[in-house]
Design an enzyme around this catalytic site. Structure first.
Site, PDB file in Angstrom:
ATOM      1  N   TYR A 219      36.721  43.418  39.408  1.00 24.00           N
ATOM      2  CA  TYR A 219      36.295  42.251  38.637  1.00 24.00           C
ATOM      3  C   TYR A 219      37.068  41.040  39.145  1.00 24.00           C
ATOM      4  CZ  TYR A 219      35.410  38.824  35.071  1.00 24.00           C
ATOM      5  OH  TYR A 219      35.041  37.656  34.449  1.00 24.00           O
TER       6      TYR A 219
ATOM      7  N   ASP B 207      43.892  39.738  44.392  1.00 22.59           N
ATOM      8  CA  ASP B 207      43.598  39.090  43.119  1.00 22.59           C
ATOM      9  C   ASP B 207      44.535  39.689  42.066  1.00 22.59           C
ATOM     10  OD1 ASP B 207      42.675  38.230  40.685  1.00 22.59           O
ATOM     11  OD2 ASP B 207      40.553  38.648  41.084  1.00 22.59           O
TER      12      ASP B 207
ATOM     13  N   LYS C  62      45.744  34.038  34.305  1.00 25.84           N
ATOM     14  CA  LYS C  62      46.009  34.689  33.017  1.00 25.84           C
ATOM     15  C   LYS C  62      47.405  34.471  32.418  1.00 25.84           C
ATOM     16  CE  LYS C  62      42.192  37.791  32.523  1.00 25.84           C
ATOM     17  NZ  LYS C  62      41.315  38.146  33.629  1.00 25.84           N
TER      18      LYS C  62
HETATM   19  C1  LIG Z   1      40.234  37.521  34.334  1.00 24.22           C
HETATM   20  C2  LIG Z   1      40.162  37.741  35.791  1.00 24.22           C
HETATM   21  C3  LIG Z   1      39.547  36.804  36.648  1.00 24.22           C
HETATM   22  C4  LIG Z   1      38.860  35.560  36.132  1.00 24.22           C
HETATM   23  O1  LIG Z   1      39.725  34.684  35.471  1.00 24.22           O
HETATM   24  P1  LIG Z   1      39.127  33.598  34.451  1.00 24.22           P
HETATM   25  O2  LIG Z   1      40.333  32.797  34.048  1.00 24.22           O
HETATM   26  O3  LIG Z   1      38.515  34.360  33.325  1.00 24.22           O
HETATM   27  O4  LIG Z   1      38.132  32.797  35.197  1.00 24.22           O
HETATM   28  C5  LIG Z   1      39.568  37.060  38.002  1.00 24.22           C
HETATM   29  N1  LIG Z   1      40.141  38.168  38.506  1.00 24.22           N
HETATM   30  C6  LIG Z   1      40.738  39.082  37.714  1.00 24.22           C
HETATM   31  C7  LIG Z   1      41.391  40.276  38.331  1.00 24.22           C
HETATM   32  C8  LIG Z   1      40.766  38.913  36.337  1.00 24.22           C
HETATM   33  O5  LIG Z   1      41.322  39.840  35.554  1.00 24.22           O
END
Ligand SMILES: *Cc1c(COP(=O)(O)O)cnc(C)c1O
Length: 429
Positions: free
Chosen positions: A149, A250, A279
């Site tokens: 994700y 990521d 986050k």
């Molecule tokens: C939450 C998340 C995103 C997206 O971040 P947003 O602030 O919701 O746009 C991207 N990559 C990972 C691994 C995430 O957990």
């Protein structure tokens, strides 16, 4: 004003407001929050819930933290925002200084943006611009692993898991990327070299068209809460080097300690070429994200075609968010976060173990301050959510997963209560 805060107009909410991944036809219930402090959420009806979600990985120090509050107030009294084009400020400089210091070498160039999805867009753009600047414009596609994700914007979506990311709806809009299977070797289990063969094959065959491999290191979050072997990551790094493909890590969910290391890449002792953070960066106070890369990549991009990196959001480097992020990082590093997360991990392991006995449960897995119960079948989400709130805990299951990732400073009594009620609710399925 007081009245509307304490009695939120839920009818208006139902009629007019989208919630995440929700529907405007018979929307599921939402619970109005009127206060939050530490690991507790207060609902409008006066009930207090123990929070197991950290508001999606982000509130690592708990709600309403005095130091974060003070930092926010101080910055508001100075200035809340100025544009970042042609101007700069201490909050951004100090945030970048901290990020460069705590992330793996050679990451030392920082792009500050406003959300995780944008940080991923920026990372992808960096990879594409890098190969363009090196006169290899045909290297513009991405390779990833299933079960990932990376956010809800279109480039990010193109590398989300094709099934849970609903690629069939967006077939004609999403860029076509390369997908390797999800790593099957679990965290902490013996490594099987066969696990990486498909990824190796895709790289060998298509590296001439691939700009970067993007993945969530060690823990896949919203794509399935899956923990895989750091050896996979180590080998993926080596394969990327061998095939001239960049590695984008990521760490928007895993960054800032959640897995027991400050960054999940540290489990494998590797450094990515590009790193995405978000986050937990502001302790869950404000939306902020960052994309880091090396001097080599940054300078190559800058020497290429347009002579600059093609991105610049309106709220780039927002001083208020940067100031709170600095304070959150200091707070984290000054705290005994390793011990705290190890202790949460131990309590999750022993506390969630009884779930293994339940017929509805397929698997229980724990890593760092993340506890996951995977069910055989999707539960009735509305009923389960209501049951959890009635038990005075805030846990938000998705798909076949019931999981918690509390604040690192949750007190032992609240953590015990959270685990007990989670086990109870799963047992009643
Ligand atoms: C939450 C998340 C995103 C997206 O971040 P947003 O602030 O919701 O746009 C991207 N990559 C990972 C691994 C995430 O957990």
């Amino acid at each position: 004003m007081k009245e509307t805060i304490d009695n939120p107009d839920l009818d208006f909410d139902r009629l007019h407001i989208w919630h995440p991944y929700s529907t405007m036809l018979s929307p599921p219930p939402v619970w109005p929050v009127t206060a939050a402090g530490g690991s507790r959420l207060t609902l409008a009806d006066g009930r207090e819930l123990v929070d197991g979600m950290s508001s999606w990985w982000s509130v690592i120090h708990g709600y309403n933290h005095p130091r974060l509050n003070r930092a926010a107030h101080e910055q508001i009294d100075a200035f809340a925002h100025v544009m970042f084009g042609g101007l700069t400020h201490n909050p951004a400089i100090e945030l970048a200084r901290r990020l460069v210091a705590i992330t793996p070498e050679p990451l030392d160039k920082v792009f500050i943006s406003d959300s995780g999805s944008v940080a991923v867009e920026v990372a992808i753009k960096m990879a594409v611009q890098y190969w363009h600047a090196r006169n290899r414009p045909e290297k513009h596609r991405l390779l990833t692993i299933r079960g990932g994700y990376h956010g809800d914007t279109f480039a990010a979506m193109s590398v989300c898991d094709p099934v849970t990311g609903m690629h069939e709806i967006f077939t004609h809009v999403l860029a076509k990327q390369f997908f390797a299977p999800r790593p099957e070797c679990r965290f902490g289990e013996p490594w099987d070299p066969a696990d990486i063969q498909r990824l190796a094959g895709l790289l060998a065959e298509n590296h001439g068209r691939i700009a970067a491999l993007i993945l969530e290191p060690v823990v896949q979050g919203a794509g399935g809460m899956w923990f895989y072997s750091p050896e996979y990551l180590k080998q993926a790094r080596a394969l990327c080097d061998a095939h001239e493909v960049l590695l984008i890590a990521d760490e928007i969910a895993t960054g800032f300690g959640r897995t027991g290391r400050l960054f999940a890449c540290e489990h494998a002792g590797i450094a990515p070429d590009i790193l995405c953070l978000g986050k937990a960066m502001t302790g869950g106070y404000l939306s902020l994200a960052a994309t880091l890369t090396s001097s080599h990549i940054a300078e190559t991009i800058s020497a290429g075609g347009p002579g600059c990196f093609m991105h610049g959001p309106t709220f780039m480097g927002n001083p208020l968010a940067c100031r709170v992020a600095c304070e959150s990082i200091d707070l984290l590093l000054e705290s005994p976060w390793r011990e705290r997360i190890a202790s949460i991990e131990e309590k999750l392991r022993s506390g969630l173990a009884p779930c293994r006995e339940f017929a509805a449960v397929k698997e229980v897995r724990v890593l760092g301050a993340i506890g996951v119960v995977e069910l055989h079948e999707e539960p009735d989400h509305r009923a389960l959510q209501r049951k959890l709130v009635d038990k005075l805990v805030w846990i938000r299951p998705f798909s076949r997963l019931v999981y918690i990732m509390p604040a690192y400073n949750i007190n032992p009594v609240d953590l015990g209560f959270l685990i007990e009620k989670m086990v109870e609710a799963v047992g009643e399925l």
